[in-house]
Motif scaffolding. Structure first.
Motif, PDB file in Angstrom:
ATOM      1  N   GLN A   1      60.531  22.345 116.765  1.00  0.00           N
ATOM      2  CA  GLN A   1      60.796  22.726 115.377  1.00  0.00           C
ATOM      3  C   GLN A   1      61.460  21.549 114.665  1.00  0.00           C
ATOM      4  O   GLN A   1      62.323  20.874 115.228  1.00  0.00           O
ATOM      5  N   SER A   2      61.069  21.314 113.435  1.00  0.00           N
ATOM      6  CA  SER A   2      61.720  20.281 112.637  1.00  0.00           C
ATOM      7  C   SER A   2      63.040  20.822 112.094  1.00  0.00           C
ATOM      8  O   SER A   2      63.079  21.888 111.484  1.00  0.00           O
ATOM      9  N   ARG A   3      64.133  20.062 112.356  1.00  0.00           N
ATOM     10  CA  ARG A   3      65.449  20.471 111.862  1.00  0.00           C
ATOM     11  C   ARG A   3      66.211  19.248 111.350  1.00  0.00           C
ATOM     12  O   ARG A   3      65.737  18.120 111.450  1.00  0.00           O
ATOM     13  N   TYR A   4      67.377  19.497 110.794  1.00  0.00           N
ATOM     14  CA  TYR A   4      68.158  18.417 110.176  1.00  0.00           C
ATOM     15  C   TYR A   4      69.410  18.063 110.969  1.00  0.00           C
ATOM     16  O   TYR A   4      70.141  18.941 111.405  1.00  0.00           O
ATOM     17  N   HIS A   5      69.638  16.770 111.128  1.00  0.00           N
ATOM     18  CA  HIS A   5      70.898  16.261 111.671  1.00  0.00           C
ATOM     19  C   HIS A   5      71.461  15.296 110.636  1.00  0.00           C
ATOM     20  O   HIS A   5      70.703  14.559 110.004  1.00  0.00           O
ATOM     21  N   PRO A   6      72.787  15.269 110.443  1.00  0.00           N
ATOM     22  CA  PRO A   6      73.381  14.440 109.383  1.00  0.00           C
ATOM     23  C   PRO A   6      72.953  12.975 109.437  1.00  0.00           C
ATOM     24  O   PRO A   6      72.785  12.392 110.510  1.00  0.00           O
TER      25      PRO A   6
ATOM     26  N   SER B   1      71.987  20.646 115.069  1.00  0.00           N
ATOM     27  CA  SER B   1      71.124  20.521 113.901  1.00  0.00           C
ATOM     28  C   SER B   1      71.237  21.758 113.021  1.00  0.00           C
ATOM     29  O   SER B   1      71.961  22.701 113.335  1.00  0.00           O
ATOM     30  N   ALA B   2      70.495  21.726 111.942  1.00  0.00           N
ATOM     31  CA  ALA B   2      70.426  22.882 111.051  1.00  0.00           C
ATOM     32  C   ALA B   2      68.984  23.084 110.640  1.00  0.00           C
ATOM     33  O   ALA B   2      68.183  22.154 110.623  1.00  0.00           O
TER      34      ALA B   2
ATOM     35  N   THR C   1      70.700  29.475 119.053  1.00  0.00           N
ATOM     36  CA  THR C   1      71.083  30.676 118.329  1.00  0.00           C
ATOM     37  C   THR C   1      71.219  30.360 116.861  1.00  0.00           C
ATOM     38  O   THR C   1      71.292  29.210 116.465  1.00  0.00           O
ATOM     39  N   GLU C   2      71.246  31.384 116.022  1.00  0.00           N
ATOM     40  CA  GLU C   2      71.435  31.162 114.612  1.00  0.00           C
ATOM     41  C   GLU C   2      72.625  31.991 114.142  1.00  0.00           C
ATOM     42  O   GLU C   2      72.971  33.004 114.735  1.00  0.00           O
ATOM     43  N   THR C   3      73.266  31.523 113.095  1.00  0.00           N
ATOM     44  CA  THR C   3      74.384  32.252 112.542  1.00  0.00           C
ATOM     45  C   THR C   3      74.073  32.632 111.113  1.00  0.00           C
ATOM     46  O   THR C   3      73.298  31.960 110.436  1.00  0.00           O
TER      47      THR C   3
ATOM     48  N   TYR D   1      72.748  27.311 111.725  1.00  0.00           N
ATOM     49  CA  TYR D   1      73.259  26.256 112.599  1.00  0.00           C
ATOM     50  C   TYR D   1      72.626  26.393 113.975  1.00  0.00           C
ATOM     51  O   TYR D   1      72.542  27.485 114.542  1.00  0.00           O
ATOM     52  N   CYS D   2      72.181  25.260 114.526  1.00  0.00           N
ATOM     53  CA  CYS D   2      71.556  25.239 115.847  1.00  0.00           C
ATOM     54  C   CYS D   2      72.385  24.365 116.791  1.00  0.00           C
ATOM     55  O   CYS D   2      72.553  23.162 116.522  1.00  0.00           O
TER      56      CYS D   2
END
Length: 204
Positions: free
Chosen positions: A95-100, A78-79, A27-29, A46-47
């Motif tokens: 999908q490419s996403r970001y994790h810290p 992820s984001a 989901t997305e916020t 935010y994912c």
């Protein structure tokens, strides 16, 4: 020499991380902060934990209209960019996403360092027997080419000159990293998320 990034991350992304597995719905916020002026970059979504492609340490090769980057599969939170939303895995599509990340160095000299890098956030990827490959793009409008970051536990002089080998990093600007960190820190349960450490260039 390392120092803590003194960023208070304003509402942005979660995890450049990934692991293979069955697809899950994400989901997305709505972003909690508007884009900034200058080197603003995208708003973020935010994912929750699910399968995605993590390109935080990916090297890339030029392809038509962009870059082909070898990333890895991750399944943590992820984001991603708000306009792309959180897309669940569909078969071999990720999908490419970001994790810290824990730490990075900054590339700041356009005259002596590689002037190119790939933007992978929210971009489409394929899971193959040889790894995860993402079709990334030039940094979008509003994102400066310099400085940019290279994820690493310690400073490496050669890291900012990767382009001399014909390859390039998947990356982001330091401002975008601080923004996405702040975004994640605003998510439930992530208030204590530490900012990455910045690996400083040794004094000459």
């Amino acid at each position: 020499m390392i120092r803590k990034a003194v960023f208070l991350w304003i509402a942005v992304a979660a995890a450049m991380a990934f692991a293979c597995g069955s697809s899950q719905t994400t989901t997305e916020t709505t972003p909690s902060a508007a884009t900034l002026s200058g080197d603003a970059g995208p708003k973020f979504a935010y994912c929750p934990p699910s399968n995605f492609a993590n390109c935080t340490i990916a090297s890339c090769e030029p392809e038509k209209d962009g870059y082909l980057c070898k990333c890895f599969a991750d399944n943590r939170y992820s984001a991603t960019a708000y306009d792309s939303g959180c897309k669940p895995q569909e078969g071999d599509k990720l999908q490419s996403r970001y994790h810290p990340v824990d730490s990075y160095q900054e590339c700041t000299n356009a005259k002596t360092q590689t002037p190119q890098w790939a933007w992978c956030l929210g971009q489409p990827c394929e899971l193959t027997p040889n790894g995860v490959f993402c079709h990334c793009i030039q940094p979008p409008s509003g994102v400066s080419a310099f400085p940019y970051v290279v994820v690493t536990p310690r400073y490496k002089a050669s890291a900012c000159a990767l382009g001399q080998t014909g390859k390039y990093w998947s990356s982001a600007s330091p401002k975008n990293v601080s923004q996405i960190t702040a975004f994640l820190q605003a998510q439930p349960g992530l208030k204590g998320l530490p900012a990455p450490e910045i690996v400083l260039t040794p004094k000459q």
